[in-house]
Design an enzyme around this catalytic site. Sequence first.
Site: not given
Length: 523
Positions: A106, A181, A205
Site C-alpha cells: 500500500k 482502505s 482496511s
Amino acid sequence: MFKHTIELSTAALILAHALPARAQTPFTVEEATIADLHDALAAGQITCRGFVQAYLDRIAAYDQAGPKLAAIREVNQKALTQADEFDKNRGRLASEPLACVPLVPKDNYNTAELPTTGGSASLAGAQPAKDASAVAKLRKAGAIILAKANMQEFALGGVSVSSLGGQVRNPYDLTRTPGGSSGGTGVAVAANLALAGMGSDTVNSIRSPASANNLVGLRATQGLISLNGIMPVSKTQDAIGPITRTVADAAALLQAVAGPDLNDPLTSPSAGKVPESYSAFLKPEALKGARLGVVKALFGTKPEHAEVNRVMQQAMDALEKAGATLVTIEDPEFEADKLNAEDDVQTYEFKALFNQYLAAIPNAPQKDLAGIIGSGQFHKAALEKFLTGAEARQDGMADPEYKARLERIAAFKVRVASVLDSEHLDALIYPLQKRLVVPIGELNQADRNGIVAGLTGYPAIDVPAGFSAPSETAPLGVPIGMDLLGRPWSEGKLLGFAYAFEQATKVRQPPASTPPLTASSSR
C-alpha cells in the site's frame, strides 16, 4: 511507465533449456502462489525476470487500460533489475523464503526507491529516506517491490478513492468499489497484477478489500509487526499485514515480517511470540474440535444484508462439516456501529502522529496537516470533514473524551476476552461486511465489523466465504468474506482454521474482467 509487451513476457516465461513440454505442466502467472513460483524457478521453467515482466504486462493491460482498475499508484522502475540480480544468483532460492516474489505494498509503506504519498496529491513526490521496517524485512527475505498500490487517501475510509490515484474499481464488478482502505493492494492481488501485497488496518482496511476481492487478509496482533515507516492514523488502532490469494502465502509473508523491531517499541511484547513456522499450522484437519463463536450482533437483519447472510450460512455449514462446533454469542456489546461511534479514537490521535511522520520525510511538499488542508490538494468530498475535525483538536490526546474512550476500549478488551474464555472458544466468526461493497460514487462503506479487532488489537483473518448471486455487472457475483478473530498472538491457530476452511471450500476464483493475456491483449 507501462510500456511492456506481452510477447516479451511469453518468451521469457518458458526457457529454451527447459524440460520437454510433455514432462511438465506449463507455468502460468495467473493465480501463481509462492510455492508455484519457487517450483517453476527450481525446475528452470521460468526466469525471475520473465515472471516480473508478466505482471508488468498485466498492469499495462488492465490497470491503466482495459477495465482501468486504477489499483497501481506507481511501478518500481528497478523491479526488472532486481529480478535480473536474482537470475544471476539462483542459490538465493534455497536461502530466501520470498525469493523473486513480486509484492505490492500500500502507498502508506515507506519505500526507498518510490515516493510514499498516501494517495494524496498534496504529498506527490514525497520520498522517504529509507524503507519501512516491514519492507526491509520483506526485501531481506527476497521479495521484489513491484509497485506501490493506490488506496483510500491517507487510509481514511473504505471505498479506496484518492486525489492522486483516482477511484479503484472492483474487478469482480466494475461498477462497485473494492473496499478499503487497502483497496489498490486488494485489487492488484485479486486481478493477478502481483503475487501478493501488504496493507494496513486501523478499523477494517486489510480485511475489507480481502472480503470484497475474494482474498485472504490478515490483521496481525498489534505489536507483532513493526509500524516503523508506516504512515500513521492511530497508535491505538493501527496494524499491518498481508493480503494474498491463499492462506499459505499469507503465512509466508507473516513469517518474514513478524517479530520485535528496535525502531518500534510497541513490538517488544512480540519477543518469543513468533513460532518457528506459521506454515506448520496449515493442516486440512485444523478445524476438527475447534469451538467458534458466532457473534449475532455482527450480522445484519435488513433486506440489504440477505446475500451476505446466505453466504455466511453456507460458510458456517462448511465449518461444522469440517469438524468445528459453533456457539451462538448473543452480546449487544459487540454492535459495530455503537463501537465506531463511541470508542474509535482516530480523530484524537491523527494530527500529532501525522505531523510527526511528515517531519521525518526530507522533501515532503507539506510539513503538517494544516498545510495539507490549506493546499486543497486532497479528495475533499471523502476527507474534508475528518481532516478539518482532526486539525481543530488543539491536543486530541489530552481531551477528556479521548481518555474516556481509552477506558471504554480497555473494558471492551476485557469483555471480548471473557467471552472467549467463558465459552471456551478458539475464535469468533462474523462477516467482515454485513452488506456488499457499495457502488462507485458512494463515499462510505456502511455496515463493516472490523472495529472489534481495531479496538482490541486482537488478530483477525478474513477468508473468502462465497459470492453473491451473479448479475449483469458481476458475472461471478460480488465476493463476500468471513472474519475469524482470536486471542493475541494466536495467528498460527487462525491461519490453521483459515487453511482448513479454504481447502474444504475452494472459494477462490479470479475475476472475469482480467483474463490471461494473449499476444492480441496488448494491442
